[in-house]
Design a protein around this motif. Structure first.
Motif, PDB file in Angstrom:
ATOM      1  N   PRO A 108       0.806  -1.237   0.000  1.00  0.00           N
ATOM      2  CA  PRO A 108       0.000   0.000   0.000  1.00  0.00           C
ATOM      3  C   PRO A 108       0.835   1.282   0.000  1.00  0.00           C
ATOM      4  O   PRO A 108       0.304   2.353  -0.318  1.00  0.00           O
ATOM      5  CB  PRO A 108      -0.817  -0.119   1.302  1.00  0.00           C
ATOM      6  N   ARG A 109       2.125   1.186   0.339  1.00  0.00           N
ATOM      7  CA  ARG A 109       2.967   2.379   0.401  1.00  0.00           C
ATOM      8  C   ARG A 109       3.833   2.580  -0.850  1.00  0.00           C
ATOM      9  O   ARG A 109       4.486   3.617  -0.982  1.00  0.00           O
ATOM     10  CB  ARG A 109       3.861   2.306   1.645  1.00  0.00           C
ATOM     11  N   ILE A 110       3.858   1.589  -1.730  1.00  0.00           N
ATOM     12  CA  ILE A 110       4.704   1.688  -2.912  1.00  0.00           C
ATOM     13  C   ILE A 110       4.278   2.841  -3.821  1.00  0.00           C
ATOM     14  O   ILE A 110       5.105   3.484  -4.469  1.00  0.00           O
ATOM     15  CB  ILE A 110       4.699   0.352  -3.682  1.00  0.00           C
ATOM     16  N   LYS A 111       2.978   3.154  -3.865  1.00  0.00           N
ATOM     17  CA  LYS A 111       2.520   4.275  -4.693  1.00  0.00           C
ATOM     18  C   LYS A 111       3.219   5.567  -4.279  1.00  0.00           C
ATOM     19  O   LYS A 111       3.647   6.358  -5.147  1.00  0.00           O
ATOM     20  CB  LYS A 111       1.008   4.446  -4.586  1.00  0.00           C
ATOM     21  N   ASP A 112       3.340   5.801  -2.974  1.00  0.00           N
ATOM     22  CA  ASP A 112       4.010   7.020  -2.503  1.00  0.00           C
ATOM     23  C   ASP A 112       5.467   7.046  -2.960  1.00  0.00           C
ATOM     24  O   ASP A 112       5.998   8.106  -3.328  1.00  0.00           O
ATOM     25  CB  ASP A 112       3.952   7.095  -0.976  1.00  0.00           C
ATOM     26  N   PHE A 113       6.115   5.879  -2.931  1.00  0.00           N
ATOM     27  CA  PHE A 113       7.515   5.823  -3.361  1.00  0.00           C
ATOM     28  C   PHE A 113       7.638   6.134  -4.851  1.00  0.00           C
ATOM     29  O   PHE A 113       8.514   6.897  -5.271  1.00  0.00           O
ATOM     30  CB  PHE A 113       8.092   4.442  -3.050  1.00  0.00           C
ATOM     31  N   LEU A 114       6.750   5.542  -5.653  1.00  0.00           N
ATOM     32  CA  LEU A 114       6.814   5.765  -7.099  1.00  0.00           C
ATOM     33  C   LEU A 114       6.397   7.180  -7.475  1.00  0.00           C
ATOM     34  O   LEU A 114       6.839   7.716  -8.496  1.00  0.00           O
ATOM     35  CB  LEU A 114       5.940   4.740  -7.824  1.00  0.00           C
ATOM     36  N   ASP A 115       5.550   7.804  -6.667  1.00  0.00           N
ATOM     37  CA  ASP A 115       5.219   9.210  -6.906  1.00  0.00           C
ATOM     38  C   ASP A 115       6.468  10.084  -6.735  1.00  0.00           C
ATOM     39  O   ASP A 115       6.654  11.066  -7.447  1.00  0.00           O
ATOM     40  CB  ASP A 115       4.125   9.673  -5.947  1.00  0.00           C
ATOM     41  N   LEU A 116       7.310   9.702  -5.765  1.00  0.00           N
ATOM     42  CA  LEU A 116       8.535  10.459  -5.520  1.00  0.00           C
ATOM     43  C   LEU A 116       9.611  10.150  -6.550  1.00  0.00           C
ATOM     44  O   LEU A 116      10.380  11.040  -6.942  1.00  0.00           O
ATOM     45  CB  LEU A 116       9.074  10.136  -4.113  1.00  0.00           C
ATOM     46  N   TYR A 117       9.676   8.891  -6.991  1.00  0.00           N
ATOM     47  CA  TYR A 117      10.753   8.447  -7.885  1.00  0.00           C
ATOM     48  C   TYR A 117      10.156   7.681  -9.066  1.00  0.00           C
ATOM     49  O   TYR A 117      10.280   6.462  -9.155  1.00  0.00           O
ATOM     50  CB  TYR A 117      11.756   7.578  -7.125  1.00  0.00           C
ATOM     51  N   PRO A 118       9.526   8.385  -9.990  1.00  0.00           N
ATOM     52  CA  PRO A 118       8.828   7.711 -11.100  1.00  0.00           C
ATOM     53  C   PRO A 118       9.766   7.013 -12.079  1.00  0.00           C
ATOM     54  O   PRO A 118       9.314   6.185 -12.874  1.00  0.00           O
ATOM     55  CB  PRO A 118       8.074   8.854 -11.787  1.00  0.00           C
ATOM     56  N   ASP A 119      11.078   7.314 -12.029  1.00  0.00           N
ATOM     57  CA  ASP A 119      12.015   6.689 -12.961  1.00  0.00           C
ATOM     58  C   ASP A 119      12.590   5.377 -12.435  1.00  0.00           C
ATOM     59  O   ASP A 119      13.421   4.749 -13.090  1.00  0.00           O
ATOM     60  CB  ASP A 119      13.170   7.646 -13.275  1.00  0.00           C
TER      61      ASP A 119
END
Length: 297
Positions: A108-119
């Motif tokens: 559930p927290r991976i979305k926040d990580f990918l929002d910060l680091y989309p590459d």
């Protein structure tokens, strides 16, 4: 030794068949077969036993495969480090952790990580065993015990405890135990033995003994060799179980009962190979985890 043939050999050994290796390499089955035959002729050694059900490495093939796997894993790691931007972390990041922690807490927290680091391209491997990080089966691991492999860097993330939980509808039907002795009259879900995977803690089924008198052994209503499976059984209203406390915080619908009973502690570690010490992807993911853990404490 011809590099292209070695690349084809590695793909065949990984896939277990010419057909599947061809799909990975975008080559025909016959082209893959010719490359392997040519490699065997150049070495004057058979590398595969050919069976109707697939391919099995010979002893010599197994030796070559171990070497090739090591070479290709190091090349993949080098490629990732070379392509990683100095200004912005990018590239693949394969993360492994347990099924329960990965399903309930991390995913559930991976979305926040990918929002910060989309590459960064994240792959999650949820598995209760240990993947070999040195062989690049994953880049980083979140493990519920210190790593046993050498040459791995570890960082303690958090300490959790086992507590006793039940679903509201189970308690409505069976009553809430007021003391550990009351567990004699309740359905208990426990961890089931599995020789392939070590239990998360040494005394994982301590709830069967808590408050039990001599000569009155408790029998579980269900054994499950996976903590997430135990959680799902408890959530369904089947019975009472000991679960790591992060589960109750994430699930929200379970009731913490018998608060005086606290089971074994469970330590989580962030683990990665020495070669990735300077990877920006590893650094930003580690810092992200620490921040999210601090927010959930």
């Amino acid at each position: 030794m011809d590099w292209d043939k070695l690349r084809v050999f590695h793909a065949v050994a990984e896939a277990g068949s010419f057909t599947h290796a061809g799909e990975v390499l975008n080559l025909s089955q016959s082209a893959v077969s010719r490359q392997i035959s040519a490699l065997e002729e150049s070495l004057n050694l058979p590398l595969f036993h050919r069976h109707a059900r697939g391919l099995i490495l010979t002893e010599q093939g197994e030796l070559l495969y171990r070497t090739a796997r090591d070479i290709f894993s190091k090349l993949a790691m080098t490629e990732a480090l070379l392509t990683e931007s100095r200004e912005r972390p990018q590239g693949p990041l394969k993360i492994t952790t347990t099924v329960a922690f990965g399903s309930l807490w991390l995913t559930p927290r991976i979305k926040d990580f990918l929002d910060l680091y989309p590459d960064i391209q994240v792959t999650l491997v949820l598995f209760d065993g240990e993947l070999d990080l040195a062989m690049r089966e994953a880049d980083v691991a979140i493990r519920m015990m210190p790593p046993r492999q050498p040459d791995l860097i570890q960082r303690h993330l958090l300490t959790m405890h086992y507590n006793v939980y039940a679903a509201p509808d189970y308690l409505a039907r069976h009553g809430t135990p007021a003391s550990p002795e009351d567990l004699d009259r309740h359905h208990i879900v426990v961890y089931g033995d599995d020789a392939r995977i070590s239990p998360p803690v040494s005394n994982v089924n301590w709830l069967l003994e808590a408050g039990a008198g001599p000569g009155r052994p408790r029998r579980p209503v269900l054994e499950v060799n996976n903590i997430y499976g135990i959680y799902r059984a408890v959530k369904s209203g089947l019975g009472v179980a000991a679960l790591p406390d992060y589960m109750s915080a994430e699930a929200g619908s379970l009731v913490h009962i018998l608060p005086e009973l606290t089971g074994p502690k469970l330590d989580a570690y962030f683990v990665y190979p020495e070669e990735l010490r300077h990877s920006k992807r590893i650094t930003v993911f580690r810092d992200f985890l620490l921040q999210k853990i601090q927010e959930s404490v």
